[in-house]
Design a protein around this motif. Structure first.
Motif, PDB file in Angstrom:
ATOM      1  N   GLN A 196       0.811  -1.201   0.000  1.00 15.64           N
ATOM      2  CA  GLN A 196       0.000   0.000   0.000  1.00 15.64           C
ATOM      3  C   GLN A 196       0.850   1.258   0.000  1.00 15.64           C
ATOM      4  OE1 GLN A 196      -1.986  -0.851   3.500  1.00 15.64           O
ATOM      5  NE2 GLN A 196      -3.419  -2.297   2.580  1.00 15.64           N
ATOM      6  N   ARG A 197       2.032   1.140   0.557  1.00 10.52           N
ATOM      7  CA  ARG A 197       2.781   2.359   0.819  1.00 10.52           C
ATOM      8  C   ARG A 197       4.046   2.454   0.007  1.00 10.52           C
ATOM      9  NH1 ARG A 197       2.182   1.010   6.996  1.00 10.52           N
ATOM     10  NH2 ARG A 197      -0.058   1.269   7.090  1.00 10.52           N
ATOM     11  N   ARG A 198       4.084   1.741  -1.089  1.00 11.51           N
ATOM     12  CA  ARG A 198       5.350   1.723  -1.798  1.00 11.51           C
ATOM     13  C   ARG A 198       5.810   3.132  -2.132  1.00 11.51           C
ATOM     14  NH1 ARG A 198       5.381  -2.845  -5.793  1.00 11.51           N
ATOM     15  NH2 ARG A 198       4.986  -3.877  -3.837  1.00 11.51           N
ATOM     16  N   PHE A 199       4.829   3.992  -2.438  1.00  8.29           N
ATOM     17  CA  PHE A 199       5.211   5.344  -2.836  1.00  8.29           C
ATOM     18  C   PHE A 199       5.694   6.177  -1.656  1.00  8.29           C
ATOM     19  CE2 PHE A 199       0.808   5.178  -1.794  1.00  8.29           C
ATOM     20  CZ  PHE A 199       0.563   6.331  -1.093  1.00  8.29           C
ATOM     21  N   LEU A 256     -15.619   2.883  -2.569  1.00  3.24           N
ATOM     22  CA  LEU A 256     -16.396   3.582  -1.546  1.00  3.24           C
ATOM     23  C   LEU A 256     -15.837   4.981  -1.306  1.00  3.24           C
ATOM     24  CD1 LEU A 256     -18.697   3.166   0.600  1.00  3.24           C
ATOM     25  CD2 LEU A 256     -16.877   2.682   2.216  1.00  3.24           C
ATOM     26  N   VAL A 257     -14.510   5.067  -1.151  1.00  4.86           N
ATOM     27  CA  VAL A 257     -13.893   6.375  -0.901  1.00  4.86           C
ATOM     28  C   VAL A 257     -14.138   7.294  -2.091  1.00  4.86           C
ATOM     29  CG1 VAL A 257     -11.772   7.579  -0.324  1.00  4.86           C
ATOM     30  CG2 VAL A 257     -12.138   5.283   0.520  1.00  4.86           C
ATOM     31  N   LYS A 258     -14.013   6.722  -3.293  1.00  3.33           N
ATOM     32  CA  LYS A 258     -14.266   7.522  -4.506  1.00  3.33           C
ATOM     33  C   LYS A 258     -15.686   8.073  -4.485  1.00  3.33           C
ATOM     34  CE  LYS A 258     -11.195   5.904  -8.159  1.00  3.33           C
ATOM     35  NZ  LYS A 258     -11.013   4.740  -9.032  1.00  3.33           N
ATOM     36  N   ALA A 259     -16.643   7.198  -4.146  1.00  3.99           N
ATOM     37  CA  ALA A 259     -18.048   7.598  -4.141  1.00  3.99           C
ATOM     38  C   ALA A 259     -18.305   8.688  -3.115  1.00  3.99           C
ATOM     39  CB  ALA A 259     -18.936   6.393  -3.855  1.00  3.99           C
ATOM     40  N   MET A 260     -17.608   8.581  -1.960  1.00 10.97           N
ATOM     41  CA  MET A 260     -17.834   9.549  -0.889  1.00 10.97           C
ATOM     42  C   MET A 260     -17.197  10.899  -1.203  1.00 10.97           C
ATOM     43  SD  MET A 260     -17.474   7.145   2.460  1.00 10.97           S
ATOM     44  CE  MET A 260     -18.438   7.970   3.727  1.00 10.97           C
ATOM     45  N   HIS A 261     -16.296  10.931  -2.163  1.00  8.53           N
ATOM     46  CA  HIS A 261     -15.637  12.197  -2.504  1.00  8.53           C
ATOM     47  C   HIS A 261     -15.937  12.575  -3.949  1.00  8.53           C
ATOM     48  CE1 HIS A 261     -13.315  12.483   1.206  1.00  8.53           C
ATOM     49  NE2 HIS A 261     -13.232  11.169   1.139  1.00  8.53           N
ATOM     50  N   MET A 262     -17.134  12.220  -4.397  1.00 11.27           N
ATOM     51  CA  MET A 262     -17.444  12.383  -5.810  1.00 11.27           C
ATOM     52  C   MET A 262     -17.354  13.836  -6.250  1.00 11.27           C
ATOM     53  SD  MET A 262     -20.169   9.741  -7.317  1.00 11.27           S
ATOM     54  CE  MET A 262     -21.577  10.722  -6.979  1.00 11.27           C
ATOM     55  N   HIS A 263     -17.794  14.740  -5.344  1.00  5.89           N
ATOM     56  CA  HIS A 263     -17.823  16.155  -5.704  1.00  5.89           C
ATOM     57  C   HIS A 263     -16.443  16.804  -5.657  1.00  5.89           C
ATOM     58  CE1 HIS A 263     -18.527  15.469  -1.483  1.00  5.89           C
ATOM     59  NE2 HIS A 263     -18.018  16.656  -1.215  1.00  5.89           N
ATOM     60  N   LYS A 319     -12.211  16.768  -6.271  1.00  9.19           N
ATOM     61  CA  LYS A 319     -11.224  16.211  -7.190  1.00  9.19           C
ATOM     62  C   LYS A 319     -10.122  15.560  -6.355  1.00  9.19           C
ATOM     63  CE  LYS A 319     -11.763  17.454 -11.774  1.00  9.19           C
ATOM     64  NZ  LYS A 319     -12.866  16.518 -11.906  1.00  9.19           N
ATOM     65  N   VAL A 320     -10.081  14.242  -6.313  1.00  8.65           N
ATOM     66  CA  VAL A 320      -9.016  13.578  -5.567  1.00  8.65           C
ATOM     67  C   VAL A 320      -8.318  12.554  -6.455  1.00  8.65           C
ATOM     68  CG1 VAL A 320      -9.858  13.857  -3.208  1.00  8.65           C
ATOM     69  CG2 VAL A 320     -10.757  12.006  -4.604  1.00  8.65           C
ATOM     70  N   GLY A 321      -7.017  12.553  -6.374  1.00 10.23           N
ATOM     71  CA  GLY A 321      -6.229  11.603  -7.152  1.00 10.23           C
ATOM     72  C   GLY A 321      -6.143  10.266  -6.451  1.00 10.23           C
ATOM     73  N   PRO A 322      -5.647   9.252  -7.139  1.00 13.71           N
ATOM     74  CA  PRO A 322      -5.543   7.918  -6.533  1.00 13.71           C
ATOM     75  C   PRO A 322      -4.657   7.892  -5.289  1.00 13.71           C
ATOM     76  CG  PRO A 322      -4.479   8.012  -8.692  1.00 13.71           C
ATOM     77  CD  PRO A 322      -5.232   9.273  -8.527  1.00 13.71           C
ATOM     78  N   SER A 323      -3.630   8.774  -5.238  1.00 12.09           N
ATOM     79  CA  SER A 323      -2.755   8.733  -4.068  1.00 12.09           C
ATOM     80  C   SER A 323      -3.459   9.323  -2.852  1.00 12.09           C
ATOM     81  CB  SER A 323      -1.444   9.465  -4.352  1.00 12.09           C
ATOM     82  OG  SER A 323      -1.674  10.848  -4.420  1.00 12.09           O
ATOM     83  N   LEU A 372      -5.740   6.622  -1.537  1.00  9.21           N
ATOM     84  CA  LEU A 372      -4.988   5.616  -0.790  1.00  9.21           C
ATOM     85  C   LEU A 372      -4.616   6.129   0.594  1.00  9.21           C
ATOM     86  CD1 LEU A 372      -2.562   3.803  -3.243  1.00  9.21           C
ATOM     87  CD2 LEU A 372      -4.461   2.854  -1.932  1.00  9.21           C
ATOM     88  N   LYS A 373      -4.267   7.424   0.651  1.00  6.59           N
ATOM     89  CA  LYS A 373      -3.860   8.007   1.927  1.00  6.59           C
ATOM     90  C   LYS A 373      -5.051   8.063   2.876  1.00  6.59           C
ATOM     91  CE  LYS A 373      -0.833  11.717   3.382  1.00  6.59           C
ATOM     92  NZ  LYS A 373      -0.368  13.076   3.055  1.00  6.59           N
ATOM     93  N   GLU A 374      -6.166   8.519   2.342  1.00  8.36           N
ATOM     94  CA  GLU A 374      -7.411   8.595   3.117  1.00  8.36           C
ATOM     95  C   GLU A 374      -7.799   7.212   3.633  1.00  8.36           C
ATOM     96  OE1 GLU A 374     -10.081  11.325   2.882  1.00  8.36           O
ATOM     97  OE2 GLU A 374     -11.390  10.135   4.166  1.00  8.36           O
ATOM     98  N   LEU A 375      -7.664   6.219   2.755  1.00  9.20           N
ATOM     99  CA  LEU A 375      -7.981   4.833   3.109  1.00  9.20           C
ATOM    100  C   LEU A 375      -7.099   4.367   4.250  1.00  9.20           C
ATOM    101  CD1 LEU A 375      -8.488   2.442   0.101  1.00  9.20           C
ATOM    102  CD2 LEU A 375      -9.816   2.640   2.188  1.00  9.20           C
ATOM    103  N   GLU A 376      -5.807   4.683   4.119  1.00 10.67           N
ATOM    104  CA  GLU A 376      -4.815   4.267   5.097  1.00 10.67           C
ATOM    105  C   GLU A 376      -5.160   4.813   6.484  1.00 10.67           C
ATOM    106  OE1 GLU A 376      -2.121   1.998   6.110  1.00 10.67           O
ATOM    107  OE2 GLU A 376      -2.726   2.135   4.014  1.00 10.67           O
ATOM    108  N   MET A 377      -5.591   6.069   6.493  1.00 11.89           N
ATOM    109  CA  MET A 377      -5.886   6.735   7.756  1.00 11.89           C
ATOM    110  C   MET A 377      -7.112   6.124   8.442  1.00 11.89           C
ATOM    111  SD  MET A 377      -3.836   9.405   8.320  1.00 11.89           S
ATOM    112  CE  MET A 377      -4.798  10.622   9.236  1.00 11.89           C
TER     113      MET A 377
END
Lengths: 349, 349
Positions: free
Chosen positions: B28-31, B160-167, B169-173, B176-181
């Motif tokens: 998950q955190r390779r980057f 799910l995270v994508k759907a919750m932030h539909m309005h 503009k969030v990138g994939p990173s 992932l960060k939001e998910l991690e938290m």
């Protein structure tokens, strides 16, 4: 359910919090503790324990706080269940014996999700009540599994080790050490023995009191402890239901605990294999570079420990970064080390 | 049960081994990975994965290896169960629909420990068979809970995270960060939503196809997903039993997962509180002395990290002692640090 200060893992016997784990470890190993071990026993832990409840004079006084809490939950649950299902007893149909006994038997059969179906709700109200009791019952079973069972097993382990070394002369510290080494294995054997006893006692009881054939009795035992509860064989006499109230609860918890310890044994052996691999593989120059936290060209003992523990998966980069941030704040003179002067500076500022 | 190289925690979704955890974290955190993170992805892990089985061309090819394994177990279990209970169908009594369908329905009802009792064993042989199937079924349910469910949930989280932030503009990173938290929280919400959907679908199905009253339908749904299974209401039509085969399995697993995540959320919040306390409490001279692993009078960053992580309960004195032993062996020139010269000396000896 359980939304007070006693918040605990529900279904995971072994998923204790770090604080608990540390506390348990320290309690078990006080005689081994090195001077670098933090004095967590005296740390103002963030969670309140129920010791503030002035119950120490009562019958629960001799019990461990967490066990006391679980015992209180269980009694409240069973008490409320027995009273409610006693009050709506005319809206429950099926094979009845004694009024109040049936109510508590129905509560237990519902709570453990055995659900024989020898007594079933016969009105919308009782159906909704049964739904409420089965969900809260599942949560309560989880709490019991995660707290009480583990605690009781730990208490009995010492006896088991003593019994297994009866012919040898072993002191209490040797017993503790032996326990420490094979903790999960002893827990597993203990629960397995208890399970066997419960199965045998249950089968004998069903044969003698409920007059079942031996195969039927064993089948009813298996069907009960697994919470399967087809219900073609169940406890139909008054004596049977008194026995059932205690036996079903211990039997279902014991089997669940058995599976949990089996899983734990498994995880542990994988974990041990990983630790062994991490500790025996050849250290290379690449490892040295990666382990050199302060980039001074050499790897100190502490840096090496962190590197290896991270490789074992025991700690993560986040854990380290979090503490490093605090370190940088504390290192007021920015020397790269904390000394008494840093502490003095911090106190004066 | 599961006594091959796939040994895994049975009942504990979150009790993954250190290797898995480390691997997952790193994936998950390779980057984010710092240069001090060990390259565990390329390490020759001690456990074999089923990737050596040449199934990658088959229908399972697209699945994750651990998921593939669980799917195979499940199919073998259901297949064997269906065939056996089909063969002994005359020794099973109760409400029957289609021969083969009843066999697989009976297998599912037994495996999940729902045990309605609408079909019950009617001979010693079938009773013993049912006992065998319920014990192995419990173990299999544990494996499913610990592996497949967790994996599937992780796959859906990003959506799910994508759907919750539909309005926004969030990138994939960022996702992932939001998910991690808030990983556990998202898992919990996801399983909760899925559970609600399963309850609603089940209730509607029972009302429309099995022609139950709405309260009875809901009661049957609750009685099923909790594995209570009184059996006064169950699936009695052919269509109902086809639906039941899929719905019971997903429903029971989903509810168990729900409780597991609730427990995990709980543990996490306690853990976070402890970490917060450990990081914010005042550092004293006593702490400095206790943290000074190499007794040089000052506390380096790595020593501080170890001290604090031990206080958080993440690592124990044993963990440290074990690695320290290896360090002392590697430190051939006994300088107290590992350098390139130590490695060279070790290689030449």
């Amino acid at each position: 359910m359980a939304n007070d200060d006693t918040k605990e893992p529900l279904l995971l016997g072994s998923q204790e919090t770090g604080a608990q784990k540390a506390k348990r470890h320290l309690n078990q190993r006080r005689f081994l503790r090195s001077r670098s071990a933090p004095d967590i026993d005296h740390a103002p832990l963030v969670t309140n324990d129920s010791e503030s409840i002035p119950l120490s004079e009562s019958i629960f006084g001799i019990l461990h706080p967490s066990l006391k809490k679980v015992a209180i939950y269980l009694m409240v649950y069973l008490g409320v269940g027995a009273i409610i299902f006693y009050l709506v007893r005319n809206q429950i149909k099926g094979l009845k014996t004694h009024r109040f006994l049936d109510a508590i038997y129905f509560t237990i059969v519902t709570m453990t999700t055995v659900g024989y179906g020898d007594l079933v709700p016969d009105s919308d109200l009782t159906k909704i009540l049964a739904c409420a009791f089965v969900f809260s019952g599942m949560a309560l079973m989880g709490i019991i599994l995660s707290k009480a069972a583990d605690y009781l097993v730990e208490k009995q382990e010492v006896l088991l080790v003593k019994a297994m070394h009866m012919h040898e002369k072993v002191g209490p510290s040797e017993i503790l050490k032996e326990l420490e080494m094979n903790k999960t294995r002893y827990k597993f054997f203990l629960v397995f023995s208890l399970l066997l006893i419960l199965i045998i006692v249950g089968t004998i009881f069903l044969v003698t009191v409920e007059k079942l054939e031996i195969i039927d009795a064993f089948y009813c035992v298996c069907s009960t402890i697994t919470t399967l509860g087809y219900g073609d064989k169940s406890f139909s006499t008054e004596a049977g239901r008194i026995f059932a109230v205690f036996w079903i609860l211990t039997g279902t918890i014991c089997l669940a605990q058995f599976f949990l310890y089996m899983a734990e044994l498994n995880t542990e052996s994988r974990q041990k294999a990983l630790v062994h691999w991490v500790l025996t593989r050849k250290t290379t120059n690449f490892d040295l570079e990666a382990a050199d936290l302060d980039h001074d060209g050499v790897v100190g003992a502490a840096e090496f420990v962190i590197y290896k523990l991270k490789e074992m998966g025991k700690i993560s980069q986040e854990d380290i970064s979090l503490v490093m941030k605090e370190f940088e704040q504390l290192d007021i003179d920015q020397s790269g080390t904390l000394s008494v002067s840093d502490i003095t500076l911090a106190q004066s500022s």
